[in-house]
Write an enzyme that holds these catalytic residues in place. Structure first.
Site, PDB file in Angstrom:
ATOM      1  N   GLU A 118      13.521  -0.582   7.079  1.00 54.80           N
ATOM      2  CA  GLU A 118      13.263  -1.937   6.564  1.00 54.80           C
ATOM      3  C   GLU A 118      13.975  -2.095   5.229  1.00 54.80           C
ATOM      4  O   GLU A 118      14.490  -1.113   4.669  1.00 54.80           O
ATOM      5  CB  GLU A 118      11.751  -2.161   6.394  1.00 54.80           C
ATOM      6  CG  GLU A 118      11.022  -2.278   7.728  1.00 54.80           C
ATOM      7  CD  GLU A 118       9.525  -2.482   7.603  1.00 54.80           C
ATOM      8  OE1 GLU A 118       8.950  -3.016   8.548  1.00 54.80           O
ATOM      9  OE2 GLU A 118       8.933  -2.107   6.580  1.00 54.80           O
TER      10      GLU A 118
ATOM     11  N   HIS B 149       7.383 -12.954   1.604  1.00 59.50           N
ATOM     12  CA  HIS B 149       8.135 -12.356   2.717  1.00 59.50           C
ATOM     13  C   HIS B 149       9.212 -13.358   3.120  1.00 59.50           C
ATOM     14  O   HIS B 149       8.927 -14.543   3.284  1.00 59.50           O
ATOM     15  CB  HIS B 149       7.204 -12.063   3.895  1.00 59.50           C
ATOM     16  CG  HIS B 149       7.804 -11.107   4.877  1.00 59.50           C
ATOM     17  ND1 HIS B 149       8.894 -11.423   5.642  1.00 59.50           N
ATOM     18  CD2 HIS B 149       7.484  -9.827   5.197  1.00 59.50           C
ATOM     19  CE1 HIS B 149       9.209 -10.382   6.393  1.00 59.50           C
ATOM     20  NE2 HIS B 149       8.376  -9.400   6.138  1.00 59.50           N
TER      21      HIS B 149
ATOM     22  N   ARG C 241      13.089  -7.394  -0.584  1.00 59.13           N
ATOM     23  CA  ARG C 241      12.556  -8.721  -0.249  1.00 59.13           C
ATOM     24  C   ARG C 241      12.733  -9.792  -1.299  1.00 59.13           C
ATOM     25  O   ARG C 241      12.940 -10.954  -0.974  1.00 59.13           O
ATOM     26  CB  ARG C 241      11.056  -8.577  -0.043  1.00 59.13           C
ATOM     27  CG  ARG C 241      10.769  -8.276   1.340  1.00 59.13           C
ATOM     28  CD  ARG C 241       9.340  -8.138   1.557  1.00 59.13           C
ATOM     29  NE  ARG C 241       9.285  -7.298   2.736  1.00 59.13           N
ATOM     30  CZ  ARG C 241       8.208  -6.768   3.207  1.00 59.13           C
ATOM     31  NH1 ARG C 241       7.061  -6.977   2.610  1.00 59.13           N
ATOM     32  NH2 ARG C 241       8.246  -6.053   4.285  1.00 59.13           N
TER      33      ARG C 241
ATOM     34  N   HIS D  79       3.045 -13.261   0.703  1.00 59.45           N
ATOM     35  CA  HIS D  79       2.779 -12.154   1.622  1.00 59.45           C
ATOM     36  C   HIS D  79       1.916 -11.056   1.014  1.00 59.45           C
ATOM     37  O   HIS D  79       1.006 -10.550   1.673  1.00 59.45           O
ATOM     38  CB  HIS D  79       4.134 -11.565   2.045  1.00 59.45           C
ATOM     39  CG  HIS D  79       4.057 -10.481   3.060  1.00 59.45           C
ATOM     40  ND1 HIS D  79       3.506 -10.661   4.306  1.00 59.45           N
ATOM     41  CD2 HIS D  79       4.477  -9.184   3.026  1.00 59.45           C
ATOM     42  CE1 HIS D  79       3.602  -9.535   5.000  1.00 59.45           C
ATOM     43  NE2 HIS D  79       4.168  -8.617   4.236  1.00 59.45           N
TER      44      HIS D  79
ATOM     45  N   ARG E 266       7.012  -4.600  -4.251  1.00 59.34           N
ATOM     46  CA  ARG E 266       6.628  -3.548  -3.296  1.00 59.34           C
ATOM     47  C   ARG E 266       7.742  -3.271  -2.297  1.00 59.34           C
ATOM     48  O   ARG E 266       8.308  -4.190  -1.701  1.00 59.34           O
ATOM     49  CB  ARG E 266       5.380  -3.987  -2.536  1.00 59.34           C
ATOM     50  CG  ARG E 266       4.964  -3.021  -1.451  1.00 59.34           C
ATOM     51  CD  ARG E 266       3.755  -3.542  -0.726  1.00 59.34           C
ATOM     52  NE  ARG E 266       4.061  -4.750   0.000  1.00 59.34           N
ATOM     53  CZ  ARG E 266       4.176  -4.821   1.325  1.00 59.34           C
ATOM     54  NH1 ARG E 266       4.022  -3.762   2.075  1.00 59.34           N
ATOM     55  NH2 ARG E 266       4.440  -5.970   1.915  1.00 59.34           N
TER      56      ARG E 266
END
Ligand code: FAD
Ligand code: SIN
Length: 527
Positions: free
Chosen positions: A111, A239, A285, A346, A381
């Site tokens: 990811e 997100h 992100r 998110h 994060r």
């Protein structure tokens, strides 16, 4: 039952994991506001990050986490959580978790922000699998009682004994919680020797969010009112890819889809990520969400596309059965159609400050999972680090808590809940209207891109909402919608105040007035 050795507020991955570990040491009460499986955990898609491949290393996972965290992670905490990854996965498998395998080994995917394939997953429903096994095990333990439709309203602390408590006072202690039984309508005094706050995140504070209805930030609000230390609330993760459809309720399209090669395109069909970051679709992100926001603003459009049409249909169906089926429900075939997406709130990187063992600034009160701020995420994060953090910190808290329970006794002097002077009201429109207004304010002024002007405006409007709702609360019988609204306003205040205090852009906090990251050492926002 109104007393437990261990009182656990929340039945997601953090709460259940802690409950299972302490259950042999005393009675455990798990309080959960809806049905037992309803949690952010249950909706987690991509997976759980851990170093398991021979070509990977703890050093690389630590490095990726620190890079994403933009100088604000606690390196010791990162190191300890990352190194606990393989054991955490092994324990979940021992408990019965059925993760996706390829040729007999765990299937690892990638990811955004990860330099290696290290995401363990159960197809695209990893959270559901983790929630399932933890719940089954907790339900089977004779010492565990799960109380559904019970809403934790306030932590019980020294304040309820009539003592004056100052913020972060070392003398403050938690003795349990006041809990609204939503079936009976009664507020119950639940006493405990140790309490774990595991109430998850606060995505519902924003108009568009990937989070389910339960995510109203109750834990942070309760802890703040109880005068615990709360940290880094300005860092809200958006997100990049939630489904844009009037009925889709911001359904998440996992980052793992980009990990499989999906491409972001604007409405002219142009791929644009290469203009923003050399890692393109797999940049962290914050970068991807800001790039999408920039495209939308520059082009005056409402959404961009996620293009998976070049990926084999069978593989899409096999690797993303849930996302594929859900898109089809909205008339979108991932193999042939471009998927309209927008960013959505998110994850809450800040929260109730804890050390690596989940200890807060209040004695007898632990926090773990999304409600907590341990220092692993810093200013942003890294994908799939949160389930790992939730379980690792809950397990560490469970090693500390039994000793405290052995030394503690129930505090019998705590008064019952006093609702004298309050009345039932039919004015529910006030709650729903104010909730909507708050979500809109947060979305418009405290979103992906912020400015002093927007934050000031948000602050003024939220203050008015606070005054209105507080006076309504003082004269009205408590209800879940009212308590949630009150908590959401408190969380919004914490986000806005923290954002106003940060005079730079760092990680998830971007301000047009201070577009650069300060060179001087980073500071943590403490409220
Ligand atoms: P939760 O799982 O949210 O549990 C909170 C619990 O507290 C719930 O049972 C709730 O009902 C209860 N509760 C809340 N308030 C109260 C109250 N006042 N009284 C009583 N009960 C209360 N992370 C990853 O690492 N990998 C992923 O792939 C991933 N995908 C995600 C996908 C989606 C759509 C979402 C929303 C999140 C995702 N995340 C992912 C984030 C991750 O799921 C969460 O951070 C994590 O599950 C949090 O676990 P938790 O136990 O802290 O909280
Ligand atoms: C996702 O599947 O994209 C969510 C992963 C995460 O939030 O960690």
């Amino acid at each position: 039952m109104n007393r437990f050795d261990f009182l656990v507020l929340g039945s997601g991955s953090a709460g259940l994991s802690f409950a299972l570990d302490v259950a042999d040491h005393g009675t455990v009460g798990i309080i959960t506001k809806k049905e037992r499986a309803e949690s952010n955990t249950n909706y987690a898609q991509g997976g759980i990050a851990s170093v398991l491949d021979k070509t990977d290393s703890f050093e690389e996972h630590v490095h990726d986490t620190l890079v994403a965290g933009a100088g604000m992670c606690d390196p010791g905490v990162v190191e300890e959580i990352v190194r606990s990854g393989p054991d955490t996965i092994r324990r979940l498998i021992t408990l019965g978790a059925d993760f996706t395998r390829k040729d007999g080994s765990l299937h690892l995917v990638r990811e955004g922000g990860h330099s290696q394939n290290r995401i363990i997953h159960a197809a695209d429903m990893t959270g559901r699998e983790i929630e399932r096994v933890l719940l089954e095990r907790a339900e089977a333990h004779p010492n565990v009682t799960i109380l559904e439709h019970h809403f934790a309203m306030e932590l019980i602390t020294c304040h309820h004994l009539g003592e004056k408590v100052t913020r972060y006072s070392e003398d403050n202690q938690c003795f349990g919680a006041y809990v609204l039984n939503t079936d009976s309508g009664k507020v119950e005094r639940m006493l405990s020797k140790v309490t774990l706050l595991a109430t998850g995140g606060a995505g519902q504070v924003y108009l568009n969010t990937t989070n389910p209805e339960i995510a109203t930030g109750d834990g942070v609000a309760m802890a703040y009112r109880a005068k615990a230390r709360v940290s880094n609330m300005e860092f809200i993760q958006f997100h990049p890819t939630s489904l844009f459809h009037p009925e889709a309720d911001s359904f998440l399209i996992s980052e793992a889809v980009r990990g499989h090669g999906a491409i972001l395109r604007n409405l002219a069909g142009e791929a644009f990520m290469q203009h923003y970051d050399e890692r393109c679709e797999l940049a962290p992100r914050d970068i991807v969400a800001r790039a999408i926001d920039d495209q939308l603003k520059k082009r005056g459009e409402d959404f961009v596309y996620l293009d998976t049409t070049h990926l084999p249909e069978e593989k899409l169906k096999q690797d993303f059965p849930n996302i594929f089926a859900r898109c089809l429900e909205f008339g979108l075939n991932m193999a042939t159609d471009l998927i309209p997406i927008v960013p959505a709130a998110h994850y809450m990187c800040g929260g109730v400050w804890t050390n690596i063992n989940g200890e807060t600034t209040i004695k007898g009160l632990f926090a773990a999972g999304e409600v907590a701020c341990t220092g692993i995420h810093g200013a942003n994060r890294l994908a799939s680090n949160s389930l790992l953090e939730a379980i690792v910190v809950a397990r560490k808290a469970a090693q500390k808590a039994p000793e405290m329970v052995r030394k503690a006794s129930f505090c019998e002097d705590i008064p019952e809940w006093d609702d004298s002077g309050t009345v039932n009201t039919e004015e529910w429109v006030l709650i729903s209207h104010n909730r909507r207004e708050l979500q809109q304010i947060m979305w418009d002024y405290v979103g992906i891109v912020r400015s002093d002007l927007r934050l000031k405006r948000a602050f003024r409007r939220t203050k008015m909402l606070h005054e209105e709702v507080e006076s309504f609360y003082q004269r009205t019988k408590v209800s879940v919608p009212l308590c949630q609204l009150r908590n959401m306003i408190a969380v919004a205040y914490l986000i806005i105040r923290s954002a106003m205090l940060r005079k730079e852009s760092r990680g998830l906090h971007f301000s047009t007035d201070y577009p650069h990251q300060n060179e001087v050492a980073e500071h943590h926002t403490i409220l």
